[in-house]
Design a protein around this motif. Structure first.
Motif, mmCIF file in Angstrom:
data_model
loop_
_atom_site.group_PDB
_atom_site.id
_atom_site.type_symbol
_atom_site.label_atom_id
_atom_site.label_comp_id
_atom_site.label_asym_id
_atom_site.label_seq_id
_atom_site.Cartn_x
_atom_site.Cartn_y
_atom_site.Cartn_z
ATOM 1 N N TYR A 1 0.831 -1.204 0.000
ATOM 2 C CA TYR A 1 0.000 0.000 0.000
ATOM 3 C C TYR A 1 0.869 1.259 0.000
ATOM 4 C CZ TYR A 1 -3.905 -3.129 1.114
ATOM 5 O OH TYR A 1 -4.854 -4.124 1.075
ATOM 6 N N TYR A 2 1.924 1.259 0.794
ATOM 7 C CA TYR A 2 2.769 2.452 0.841
ATOM 8 C C TYR A 2 3.600 2.624 -0.433
ATOM 9 C CZ TYR A 2 1.977 4.832 5.227
ATOM 10 O OH TYR A 2 1.424 5.612 6.216
ATOM 11 N N PHE A 3 3.950 1.534 -1.084
ATOM 12 C CA PHE A 3 4.661 1.641 -2.357
ATOM 13 C C PHE A 3 3.781 2.321 -3.389
ATOM 14 C CE2 PHE A 3 6.320 -0.666 -6.303
ATOM 15 C CZ PHE A 3 7.377 0.206 -6.478
ATOM 16 N N ASP A 4 2.515 1.950 -3.437
ATOM 17 C CA ASP A 4 1.592 2.638 -4.339
ATOM 18 C C ASP A 4 1.446 4.108 -3.963
ATOM 19 O OD1 ASP A 4 1.075 0.655 -6.133
ATOM 20 O OD2 ASP A 4 -0.977 0.253 -5.482
ATOM 21 N N LEU A 5 1.314 4.389 -2.681
ATOM 22 C CA LEU A 5 1.131 5.772 -2.239
ATOM 23 C C LEU A 5 2.326 6.646 -2.584
ATOM 24 C CD1 LEU A 5 -0.580 5.100 1.197
ATOM 25 C CD2 LEU A 5 -1.574 6.429 -0.671
ATOM 26 N N VAL A 6 3.526 6.151 -2.354
ATOM 27 C CA VAL A 6 4.712 6.976 -2.613
ATOM 28 C C VAL A 6 4.927 7.165 -4.107
ATOM 29 C CG1 VAL A 6 6.468 5.134 -2.624
ATOM 30 C CG2 VAL A 6 7.059 7.430 -1.800
ATOM 31 N N ARG A 7 4.589 6.146 -4.906
ATOM 32 C CA ARG A 7 4.723 6.302 -6.358
ATOM 33 C C ARG A 7 3.698 7.286 -6.917
ATOM 34 N NH1 ARG A 7 4.437 0.854 -9.512
ATOM 35 N NH2 ARG A 7 2.769 0.377 -8.026
ATOM 36 N N LEU A 8 2.514 7.283 -6.337
ATOM 37 C CA LEU A 8 1.430 8.110 -6.854
ATOM 38 C C LEU A 8 1.441 9.535 -6.326
ATOM 39 C CD1 LEU A 8 -1.381 5.444 -6.588
ATOM 40 C CD2 LEU A 8 -0.620 6.489 -8.721
ATOM 41 N N PHE A 9 1.883 9.711 -5.065
ATOM 42 C CA PHE A 9 1.746 11.019 -4.428
ATOM 43 C C PHE A 9 3.059 11.629 -3.955
ATOM 44 C CE2 PHE A 9 -2.384 8.914 -3.758
ATOM 45 C CZ PHE A 9 -3.233 9.869 -4.299
ATOM 46 N N GLY A 10 4.150 10.860 -3.933
ATOM 47 C CA GLY A 10 5.396 11.409 -3.422
ATOM 48 C C GLY A 10 5.409 11.433 -1.913
ATOM 49 N N ASN A 11 5.385 12.595 -1.306
ATOM 50 C CA ASN A 11 5.409 12.736 0.150
ATOM 51 C C ASN A 11 4.024 12.491 0.728
ATOM 52 O OD1 ASN A 11 8.029 13.551 -0.370
ATOM 53 N ND2 ASN A 11 7.591 15.721 -0.121
ATOM 54 N N VAL A 12 3.929 11.511 1.621
ATOM 55 C CA VAL A 12 2.645 11.167 2.240
ATOM 56 C C VAL A 12 2.857 10.951 3.728
ATOM 57 C CG1 VAL A 12 1.668 10.115 0.155
ATOM 58 C CG2 VAL A 12 2.988 8.698 1.755
ATOM 59 N N PRO A 13 1.786 10.979 4.524
ATOM 60 C CA PRO A 13 1.928 10.650 5.941
ATOM 61 C C PRO A 13 2.388 9.201 6.111
ATOM 62 C CG PRO A 13 -0.163 11.740 5.530
ATOM 63 C CD PRO A 13 0.412 11.399 4.192
ATOM 64 N N LEU A 14 3.248 8.963 7.065
ATOM 65 C CA LEU A 14 3.769 7.618 7.326
ATOM 66 C C LEU A 14 3.296 7.179 8.697
ATOM 67 C CD1 LEU A 14 5.503 5.238 6.447
ATOM 68 C CD2 LEU A 14 7.493 6.427 7.415
ATOM 69 N N MET A 15 2.411 6.201 8.712
ATOM 70 C CA MET A 15 1.821 5.708 9.959
ATOM 71 C C MET A 15 2.093 4.216 10.085
ATOM 72 S SD MET A 15 -1.813 7.754 9.574
ATOM 73 C CE MET A 15 -2.058 7.106 7.906
ATOM 74 N N THR A 16 2.663 3.805 11.178
ATOM 75 C CA THR A 16 2.998 2.395 11.374
ATOM 76 C C THR A 16 2.322 1.818 12.612
ATOM 77 O OG1 THR A 16 5.014 3.029 12.561
ATOM 78 C CG2 THR A 16 5.210 2.602 10.181
ATOM 79 N N ALA A 17 1.346 2.521 13.147
ATOM 80 C CA ALA A 17 0.564 2.046 14.289
ATOM 81 C C ALA A 17 -0.799 2.716 14.227
ATOM 82 C CB ALA A 17 1.267 2.381 15.605
ATOM 83 N N PRO A 18 -1.816 2.096 14.823
ATOM 84 C CA PRO A 18 -3.131 2.726 14.849
ATOM 85 C C PRO A 18 -3.069 4.072 15.560
ATOM 86 C CG PRO A 18 -3.284 0.422 15.513
ATOM 87 C CD PRO A 18 -1.822 0.757 15.467
ATOM 88 N N LEU A 19 -3.879 5.009 15.094
ATOM 89 C CA LEU A 19 -3.883 6.357 15.656
ATOM 90 C C LEU A 19 -5.166 6.628 16.431
ATOM 91 C CD1 LEU A 19 -2.555 8.436 12.623
ATOM 92 C CD2 LEU A 19 -1.263 7.713 14.637
ATOM 93 N N ALA A 20 -5.035 7.417 17.473
ATOM 94 C CA ALA A 20 -6.212 7.923 18.170
ATOM 95 C C ALA A 20 -6.906 8.937 17.272
ATOM 96 C CB ALA A 20 -5.799 8.565 19.488
ATOM 97 N N THR A 21 -8.203 9.071 17.455
ATOM 98 C CA THR A 21 -8.974 9.994 16.623
ATOM 99 C C THR A 21 -8.397 11.402 16.656
ATOM 100 O OG1 THR A 21 -10.976 8.695 17.034
ATOM 101 C CG2 THR A 21 -11.272 10.950 16.225
ATOM 102 N N ALA A 22 -7.964 11.823 17.824
ATOM 103 C CA ALA A 22 -7.445 13.186 17.964
ATOM 104 C C ALA A 22 -6.190 13.427 17.136
ATOM 105 C CB ALA A 22 -7.156 13.476 19.434
ATOM 106 N N ASP A 23 -5.492 12.345 16.793
ATOM 107 C CA ASP A 23 -4.231 12.488 16.052
ATOM 108 C C ASP A 23 -4.403 12.440 14.538
ATOM 109 O OD1 ASP A 23 -2.761 12.629 18.419
ATOM 110 O OD2 ASP A 23 -2.601 10.434 18.546
ATOM 111 N N LEU A 24 -5.589 12.096 14.087
ATOM 112 C CA LEU A 24 -5.784 11.865 12.655
ATOM 113 C C LEU A 24 -5.523 13.108 11.815
ATOM 114 C CD1 LEU A 24 -8.994 9.659 12.709
ATOM 115 C CD2 LEU A 24 -6.695 8.938 12.081
ATOM 116 N N TYR A 25 -5.880 14.246 12.342
ATOM 117 C CA TYR A 25 -5.800 15.467 11.548
ATOM 118 C C TYR A 25 -4.441 16.146 11.632
ATOM 119 C CZ TYR A 25 -10.847 14.848 11.440
ATOM 120 O OH TYR A 25 -12.104 14.333 11.252
#
Length: 503
Positions: A158-182
């Protein structure tokens, strides 16, 4: 990065009971979903369901907040010089029309929303299952290793597709709390590539060398090595790429240690009657036996793209009528004339209808030439349900001829073992009874175009090799801008994301 697109609703794993099955509600947030997640992953069966859910975005052609059709292959073909967008009019599938004419591509209009949604849904599902696996009661050590490896393979994918398609993207390697999503900032593409490498390197030893028929569609060691080789190729780490591909490919023209070999008949590679064949390294499975209708739009897992590319209102032999998308460009027709793969890639429907006294309605941007590899063949027409929604054609995302040519390219770029590069190129050509040509980059790139035409690789190849501005000038491709897609406009609202240059 709006929560409804990036946050993974944890109800998904609980709802999945068979491989590659999900419901629209799985992507929706609800208090019930949060409550269920806290009580889930309490058995090995539930752990497997979570792994299955992580695969599901690969197989998703429909869904999202507005019931959109979201197959990646149509957008990628529309963006390349293989196909036009086509369809009923210039406003039919506006997402594809925007990448078919880059002057129309804006943060608000284009396929970027679907690509973003599919891949970040996958990222969040893999992060969730990775956070749960170690604490699942009764899960065997062997299953823990395999499920973890599969989730890391998928997150890398999934991240290989994202980096090829968009370049710089958010990198998340653990579930996030709702407050952190934005508050997730984009990171440099180098950091994303590093994470992809880390995940694949960790996954490879714990994936099975082969996958039994009952588990077709799940990741294998060969698939992970092929993907890692492809990642290295994009990073221009030529020697490392060649080494990974060499393990996958084995002796050119022979059978590799993973059991892969080129099929004798090129056309057999794409037949729904020959799924998961010896040339297939990673295949996304579709079924034509669900007997679904329009009321099941967000639940079926058939191949709607097959219906999309058929000729409109066609009545005649061989093919079922389709919706006229992705007509073949005259550029590809000219390139393939005289090549033995032509008839397995392109059909001249004007000639066919003339010979059989039949007809079709020309689509927007009609050229008279239509796509064959995923065409709606009458012999695969469903016996029940809505025909248009029940095609069984799989999508082979990575296959051996592709990895042969990528290894040959890496070897030539590295300037090492050019003899093996020649043997790899020769094997691909010999399969279709073509004579040897020198293993130069120009010839390898040309072979990739002919061998892999309409399979979704062409746009990526043009961009990564720097050919896109010239080759796609007739589609108004803008150098320095269109090599990546814009961040979807809806993802910029109330977030700290920054739009890509030029958009």
């Amino acid at each position: 990065m709006k929560a409804k697109y990036i946050k993974f609703s944890v109800i998904v794993a609980a709802g999945v009971s068979v491989l590659f099955s999900c419901k629209k509600s799985f992507l929706e947030l609800s208090p019930a979903g949060s409550t269920l997640e806290t009580n889930y992953y309490s058995t090995p069966t539930e752990a497997l369901a979570g792994v299955v859910a992580a695969y599901d975005p690969l197989n998703t052609e429909t869904g999202g907040s507005d019931n959109t059709y979201a197959d990646p292959l149509g957008a990628l073909n529309s963006a390349s010089d293989d196909c036009f967008a086509g369809g009923g009019s210039s406003s039919d599938m506006t997402t594809w029309q925007a990448v078919n004419n880059y002057s129309l591509l804006t943060p608000a209009t284009g396929p970027q929303g679907e690509f973003w949604n599919i891949n970040f849904t996958g990222v969040n599902r893999t992060n969730l299952i990775l956070s749960k696996l170690a604490s699942v009661p009764g899960l065997s050590a062997s299953d823990l290793k395999r499920y973890t490896a599969e989730a890391k393979f998928l997150r890398a994918h999934y991240y290989f597709d994202l980096v090829r398609l968009f370049g710089n993207v958010p990198l998340m390697t653990a579930p996030l709390a709702t407050a952190d999503l934005y508050n997730q900032k984009q990171v440099a593409s180098t950091a994303v590539y590093a994470q992809v490498e880390t995940d694949l390197t960790a996954a490879i030893p714990d994936l099975p060398t082969t996958v039994p028929t009952s588990e077709n569609g799940r990741a294998s060691q060969g698939a992970a090595k092929a993907l890692l080789g492809k990642v290295y190729l994009y990073e221009k780490k030529w020697a490392q790429a060649a080494a990974q591909f060499a393990d996958v490919n084995g002796t050119p023209g022979g059978t590799s240690t993973y059991g892969y070999h080129l099929l004798t008949n090129y056309g057999d590679v794409f037949s729904p009657s020959n799924k998961f064949n010896a040339e297939s390294i990673f295949e996304i499975q579709h079924t034509g036996s669900q007997s679904y209708n329009w009321n099941n739009w967000n639940t079926f897992k058939s191949n709607v793209y097959t219906q999309m590319v058929g000729a409109r209102s066609y009545s005649g032999p061989i093919y079922f009528a389709g919706w006229g998308f992705n007509p073949i460009t005259t550029q590809l027709v000219t390139a393939m004339k005289g090549d033995p793969r032509y008839g397995y890639t392109i059909v001249n429907l004007d000639s066919l209808t003339k010979a059989t006294n039949t007809k079709y309605d020309p689509s927007y941007q009609n050229t008279g030439y239509f796509l064959v590899k995923y065409a709606p063949l009458l012999k695969y027409k469903t016996a029940s349900g809505t025909t248009e929604l029940n095609w069984p054609n799989d999508y082979i995302e990575m296959r051996l001829a592709d990895t042969y040519l990528m290894e040959a390219e890496a070897l030539v770029q590295a300037g090492t073992n050019t003899g093996r590069a020649q043997s790899l190129l020769d094997a691909v050509r010999a399969r279709v009874k073509l004579a040897s040509v020198p293993a130069t980059l120009t010839n390898i790139y040309n072979e990739r175009r002919l061998e892999l035409a309409t399979e979704g690789h062409r746009w990526f190849d043009l961009v990564r090799t720097g050919q896109a501005p010239t080759v796609l000038a007739f589609k108004n491709f803008k150098s320095g801008v269109n090599e990546i897609l814009p961040i979807p406009l809806r993802e910029l609202n109330n977030t700290v994301l920054v739009q890509n240059k030029g958009y």
